[in-house]
Design a protein around this motif. Structure first.
Motif, PDB file in Angstrom:
ATOM      1  N   ASN A 196     -29.251  19.092  17.640  1.00 25.86           N
ATOM      2  CA  ASN A 196     -29.081  18.004  16.678  1.00 25.86           C
ATOM      3  C   ASN A 196     -28.733  18.522  15.290  1.00 25.86           C
ATOM      4  O   ASN A 196     -27.958  17.882  14.552  1.00 25.86           O
ATOM      5  CB  ASN A 196     -30.344  17.147  16.608  1.00 25.86           C
ATOM      6  N   ILE A 248     -25.138  19.285  15.400  1.00 28.25           N
ATOM      7  CA  ILE A 248     -24.372  18.041  15.383  1.00 28.25           C
ATOM      8  C   ILE A 248     -24.176  17.562  13.944  1.00 28.25           C
ATOM      9  O   ILE A 248     -23.101  17.059  13.586  1.00 28.25           O
ATOM     10  CB  ILE A 248     -25.079  16.968  16.242  1.00 28.25           C
ATOM     11  N   GLU A 249     -25.200  17.732  13.107  1.00 32.08           N
ATOM     12  CA  GLU A 249     -25.062  17.353  11.688  1.00 32.08           C
ATOM     13  C   GLU A 249     -24.000  18.205  11.004  1.00 32.08           C
ATOM     14  O   GLU A 249     -23.193  17.693  10.212  1.00 32.08           O
ATOM     15  CB  GLU A 249     -26.407  17.480  10.977  1.00 32.08           C
ATOM     16  N   LYS A 305     -20.595  16.963  12.091  1.00 36.79           N
ATOM     17  CA  LYS A 305     -20.121  15.744  11.434  1.00 36.79           C
ATOM     18  C   LYS A 305     -19.361  16.083  10.151  1.00 36.79           C
ATOM     19  O   LYS A 305     -18.332  15.463   9.843  1.00 36.79           O
ATOM     20  CB  LYS A 305     -21.311  14.829  11.120  1.00 36.79           C
ATOM     21  N   SER A 351     -15.972  17.693  11.183  1.00 33.84           N
ATOM     22  CA  SER A 351     -15.037  16.682  11.660  1.00 33.84           C
ATOM     23  C   SER A 351     -14.474  15.868  10.500  1.00 33.84           C
ATOM     24  O   SER A 351     -13.287  15.519  10.489  1.00 33.84           O
ATOM     25  CB  SER A 351     -15.719  15.759  12.674  1.00 33.84           C
ATOM     26  N   ALA A 352     -15.319  15.591   9.532  1.00 32.28           N
ATOM     27  CA  ALA A 352     -14.855  14.858   8.350  1.00 32.28           C
ATOM     28  C   ALA A 352     -13.807  15.655   7.581  1.00 32.28           C
ATOM     29  O   ALA A 352     -12.834  15.088   7.054  1.00 32.28           O
ATOM     30  CB  ALA A 352     -16.039  14.519   7.456  1.00 32.28           C
ATOM     31  N   HIS A 355     -20.439  18.335   0.061  1.00 32.52           N
ATOM     32  CA  HIS A 355     -21.295  17.838   1.140  1.00 32.52           C
ATOM     33  C   HIS A 355     -22.457  18.802   1.439  1.00 32.52           C
ATOM     34  O   HIS A 355     -23.034  18.780   2.524  1.00 32.52           O
ATOM     35  CB  HIS A 355     -20.459  17.615   2.406  1.00 32.52           C
ATOM     36  N   THR A 365     -18.231  18.908  17.688  1.00 32.53           N
ATOM     37  CA  THR A 365     -17.201  18.798  16.651  1.00 32.53           C
ATOM     38  C   THR A 365     -16.227  17.663  16.948  1.00 32.53           C
ATOM     39  O   THR A 365     -15.073  17.692  16.519  1.00 32.53           O
ATOM     40  CB  THR A 365     -16.450  20.130  16.528  1.00 32.53           C
ATOM     41  N   ASP A 366     -16.667  16.657  17.667  1.00 28.25           N
ATOM     42  CA  ASP A 366     -15.814  15.533  18.055  1.00 28.25           C
ATOM     43  C   ASP A 366     -15.198  14.861  16.830  1.00 28.25           C
ATOM     44  O   ASP A 366     -15.895  14.560  15.863  1.00 28.25           O
ATOM     45  CB  ASP A 366     -16.645  14.525  18.844  1.00 28.25           C
ATOM     46  N   GLN A 367     -13.887  14.637  16.894  1.00 31.37           N
ATOM     47  CA  GLN A 367     -13.196  13.948  15.801  1.00 31.37           C
ATOM     48  C   GLN A 367     -12.966  12.471  16.101  1.00 31.37           C
ATOM     49  O   GLN A 367     -12.358  11.752  15.319  1.00 31.37           O
ATOM     50  CB  GLN A 367     -11.852  14.623  15.499  1.00 31.37           C
TER      51      GLN A 367
END
Length: 255
Positions: free
Chosen positions: A11, A14-15, A18, A21-22, A51, A246-248
């Protein structure tokens, strides 16, 4: 040794994913004719700073930039520079994001303006190779199943798969075990198990897979001068299948 990750550790990655990906989404508006690749590097570094994240590869074994920017025949580890992108170029931007000590790694190939049919087909095949590899990344399969799926599809379309660079485990360190080859035979290699986190990052060439290294000691390019593309995602293996860290949000392939 493969480091198995807990749900909590996944998790955290995953952060980081995000944010990464951004960045890639933001780059879609930045990659265009007339832009210098060094300006893309500066854009990413500022984006990450805003960020509360940082570029992990900057300073890694002396690598001096926040991104790898590989144009046309450059396979990987291209140096951002004063090179001005021109209509018809393709560029692979690869980066590793550090967010609160956990890493996310992804590369994406972008087209610069209108590109040739040859370049577009290469990009399409390379992206498809990535998702075919992801499809094999499930508990009980072996790493060789991933490489074989990629190699079989790429070669069926007349392309070659780079041998010299591989996917890898990742977590708090950029490169961990296992190594993930993008070629090979099915049923071979380490068995995939729950809690593994690694990248799949096929580099596909229009011509041969042989490469040369630039004098900077980093940038690899095709020996025959042909185009090269790369797509990379970072995965976490779960009992329900792979999670793309790393899903876009644009993976519409039926994988």
């Amino acid at each position: 040794m493969v480091i198995i990750k807990t749900k909590e550790e996944i998790n955290k990655m995953i952060e980081a994913g995000k944010i990464l990906s951004a960045v890639h989404h933001a780059l879609r508006d930045q990659v265009k004719p007339g832009v210098k690749t060094i300006d893309l590097d500066r854009f990413v570094e500022k984006f990450l700073k805003d960020h509360d994240a940082s570029p992990e590869q900057k300073g890694y074994e002396g690598f001096p930039y926040s991104i790898c920017a590989s144009v046309n025949d450059e396979i990987c580890h291209g140096f951002p520079s004063e090179y001005v992108l021109k209509e018809g170029d393709i560029i692979t931007i690869d980066m590793v994001v550090n967010y609160k000590g956990w890493l996310a790694d992804s590369a994406w190939t972008y087209k610069v303006g209108e590109i040739s049919k040859e370049a577009q087909e290469l990009m399409d095949v390379t992206k498809k190779c990535l998702y075919l590899g992801i499809k094999e990344a499930k508990i009980g399969n072996r790493l060789g199943d991933i490489g074989n799926a990629i190699q079989t599809y790429a070669e069926s379309k007349g392309y070659s798969v780079v041998r010299d660079f591989v996917g890898h485990g990742i977590g708090k360190e950029m490169h961990e075990d296992p190594q993930v080859l993008h070629f090979g035979k099915p049923g071979r290699g380490l068995r995939i198990q729950e809690g593994m986190v690694f990248t799949i990052e096929p580099m596909i060439n229009v011509g041969g897979y042989e490469l040369t290294l630039d004098k900077n000691g980093w940038t690899a390019r095709t020996k025959d001068g042909s185009l090269s593309a790369q797509y990379e995602h970072q995965l976490a293996i779960t009992k329900d299948g792979p999670i793309i860290i790393t899903d876009q949000g644009d993976n519409n392939e039926e994988w």
